[in-house]
Scaffold this active site. Structure first.
Site, PDB file in Angstrom:
ATOM      1  N   ASP A  12      43.035  44.365  30.697  1.00 39.59           N
ATOM      2  CA  ASP A  12      43.307  45.160  31.903  1.00 39.59           C
ATOM      3  C   ASP A  12      42.991  44.269  33.100  1.00 39.59           C
ATOM      4  O   ASP A  12      42.430  43.186  32.965  1.00 39.59           O
ATOM      5  CB  ASP A  12      42.397  46.408  31.909  1.00 39.59           C
ATOM      6  N   SER A  13      43.332  44.774  34.287  1.00 40.40           N
ATOM      7  CA  SER A  13      43.004  44.039  35.512  1.00 40.40           C
ATOM      8  C   SER A  13      41.496  43.993  35.751  1.00 40.40           C
ATOM      9  O   SER A  13      41.012  43.156  36.503  1.00 40.40           O
ATOM     10  CB  SER A  13      43.670  44.719  36.708  1.00 40.40           C
ATOM     11  N   CYS A  75      46.567  48.740  30.369  1.00 44.05           N
ATOM     12  CA  CYS A  75      46.787  48.775  31.814  1.00 44.05           C
ATOM     13  C   CYS A  75      48.228  49.234  32.033  1.00 44.05           C
ATOM     14  O   CYS A  75      49.152  48.604  31.519  1.00 44.05           O
ATOM     15  CB  CYS A  75      46.576  47.367  32.367  1.00 44.05           C
ATOM     16  N   GLU A 154      35.749  50.016  40.149  1.00 37.98           N
ATOM     17  CA  GLU A 154      35.247  48.681  39.784  1.00 37.98           C
ATOM     18  C   GLU A 154      33.803  48.505  40.252  1.00 37.98           C
ATOM     19  O   GLU A 154      33.001  47.851  39.600  1.00 37.98           O
ATOM     20  CB  GLU A 154      36.124  47.587  40.423  1.00 37.98           C
ATOM     21  N   CYS A 186      46.829  55.471  35.193  1.00 38.64           N
ATOM     22  CA  CYS A 186      46.095  54.221  35.419  1.00 38.64           C
ATOM     23  C   CYS A 186      44.828  54.325  34.591  1.00 38.64           C
ATOM     24  O   CYS A 186      44.148  55.361  34.627  1.00 38.64           O
ATOM     25  CB  CYS A 186      45.760  54.058  36.900  1.00 38.64           C
ATOM     26  N   HIS A 188      41.987  53.099  34.870  1.00 37.06           N
ATOM     27  CA  HIS A 188      40.708  53.249  35.588  1.00 37.06           C
ATOM     28  C   HIS A 188      40.338  54.728  35.778  1.00 37.06           C
ATOM     29  O   HIS A 188      39.164  55.065  35.883  1.00 37.06           O
ATOM     30  CB  HIS A 188      40.797  52.597  36.975  1.00 37.06           C
TER      31      HIS A 188
HETATM   32  N1  DGL Z   1      44.004  49.912  35.253  1.00 34.93           N
HETATM   33  C1  DGL Z   1      45.249  49.559  35.742  1.00 34.93           C
HETATM   34  C2  DGL Z   1      46.380  50.470  35.361  1.00 34.93           C
HETATM   35  O1  DGL Z   1      46.285  51.133  34.346  1.00 34.93           O
HETATM   36  C3  DGL Z   1      45.421  48.748  36.969  1.00 34.93           C
HETATM   37  C4  DGL Z   1      44.708  49.116  38.204  1.00 34.93           C
HETATM   38  C5  DGL Z   1      44.871  48.021  39.220  1.00 34.93           C
HETATM   39  O2  DGL Z   1      44.418  46.913  38.954  1.00 34.93           O
HETATM   40  O3  DGL Z   1      45.480  48.287  40.267  1.00 34.93           O
HETATM   41  O4  DGL Z   1      47.390  50.539  36.011  1.00 34.93           O
END
Ligand code: DGL
Length: 273
Positions: A12-13, A75, A154, A186, A188
Site C-alpha cells: 500500500d502507499s 490499495c 498515517e 480506500c 486507510h
Molecule cells: N490506501 C490507499 C487506497 O486504498 C491509498 C491512499 C493514498 O495513499 O492516497 O486507495
C-alpha cells in the site's frame, strides 16, 4: 501437498493496507506475510495514475525478490492505476486487487442511494468506471475524496478533531441525500470505522472489503499448493520506504500485533536489492 514458507506480499502507499493484512492474518494465520508501505510517496491519491503505476511495479519487483509468490495490492489507488499492468508484466504471479465494493452496496441498499469514499485517482481510473457501469444501474452514487484523511490516519489520529471534521464534511451531505450504505474505497478508511459509524448512525451500513480480499487471497493460494497449514503462526515482515520508528509505533495500534520493521531507502528510480 502444501509448500510451507510461501510468502504473500502485500503493499500500500502507507499503513492503509494493514487493514487488509489484518483480515488476511485472521483468515490465514499460518501464512508468511511481507508488507511494504510506501510512506516515502504517501498519499498516492492525488498523484497521476502513471506515477502510481511506476511505484507499484517497483514495489512488486522488491516483494518478488524477497520471495513473494502472490501479491495483494492492498490499495485501491494502486489497483486502479496498476493492476492490469502488473498482471501483464508478471504473468506467472497471481495478484489480488481492490475495487470499491459498489456491487454488494448496490445489491443491499434499500434506498438505492450509496456513498463511496475513495481517492481522486481511484475515481479517475477505468476500474471504478467499469464497476459503476456494471453494478450500479438504478443506484445513485455520491462520491467524496476526503482530502487530508489519509494524512491524519498515517499520523495515527483516528479520532482527532480534524479527522472528525473531514468525515462530517463528506458524510453529512450524503446523509441528507438518504444514503443507507457507505463503501470504503480506500484501505486507510477501515481504521476510522468507529468514527464513521458514530457519524452516520447504526442504520447505515459501512462496507469494508478486507474480509472479501482475504477470502480471495485464500482462493488463489490453494491451487498451486501455496496455502500454509503446517505451522501455528506465519512470519510477519514489514518494510517502509519512510522512517522505521513511526511505523514501529503505529503497527500494534492498527494491526494488533507487531514484527520486524525494515526501513528501505527509495532515493532514485529503483528500490535497493
Ligand atoms: N490506501 C490507499 C487506497 O486504498 C491509498 C491512499 C493514498 O495513499 O492516497 O486507495
Amino acid at each position: 501437498m502444501s509448500e510451507t514458507g510461501v510468502q504473500v506480499g502485500v503493499f500500500d502507499s502507507g499503513v492503509g493496507g494493514l487493514s487488509v493484512l489484518r483480515a488476511i492474518r485472521s483468515l490465514l494465520p499460518a501464512q508468511d506475510l511481507l508488507y511494504f508501505g510506501d510512506q516515502a510517496h504517501v498519499p498516492y491519491g492525488p498523484r497521476s495514475l502513471e506515477e502510481v503505476r511506476t511505484f507499484s511495479e517497483e514495489i512488486t519487483r522488491f516483494l518478488l525478490r524477497r520471495g513473494a509468490k502472490l501479491v495483494v495490492v492492498a490499495c485501491n489507488t494502486a489497483s486502479a492505476a496498476a493492476l492490469q499492468h502488473l498482471r501483464l508484466t508478471f504473468p506467472e504471479i497471481p495478484f489480488v486487487g481492490m475495487e470499491p465494493a459498489v456491487k454488494p452496496a448496490a445489491e443491499t441498499s434499500r434506498t438505492h442511494r450509496v456513498g463511496v469514499l475513495a481517492t481522486p485517482a481511484t475515481f479517475q481510473g477505468a476500474l471504478y468506471a467499469s464497476v459503476v457501469e456494471r453494478f450500479a444501474s438504478g443506484t445513485t452514487i455520491f462520491q467524496d475524496t476526503l482530502p487530508g484523511l489519509v494524512h491524519e490516519i498515517e499520523a495515527g489520529r483516528l479520532a482527532g478533531a480534524e479527522t472528525r471534521r473531514i468525515l462530517e464534511t463528506a458524510l453529512r451531505p450524503m446523509l441528507a441525500e438518504q444514503i443507507d450504505t457507505v463503501v470504503l474505497g480506500c484501505t486507510h478508511y477501515p481504521f476510522v470505522i468507529p468514527l464513521i459509524q458514530e457519524i452516520v448512525g447504526p442504520s447505515v451500513q459501512v462496507i469494508d472489503p478486507a474480509p472479501a480480499i482475504a477470502r480471495q487471497t485464500r482462493r488463489l493460494l490453494q491451487p498451486p499448493g501455496y496455502l500454509a497449514q503446517d505451522q501455528a503462526s506465519g512470519s510477519l515482515h514489514f518494510f517502509t520506504s519512510g522512517a522505521a520508528r513511526p511505523f514501529i509505533k503505529i503497527l500494534p495500534r492498527l494491526l494488533g500485533e507487531s514484527g520486524p520493521v525494515e526501513a528501505v531507502r527509495w532515493d532514485g528510480l529503483n528500490l535497493p536489492d
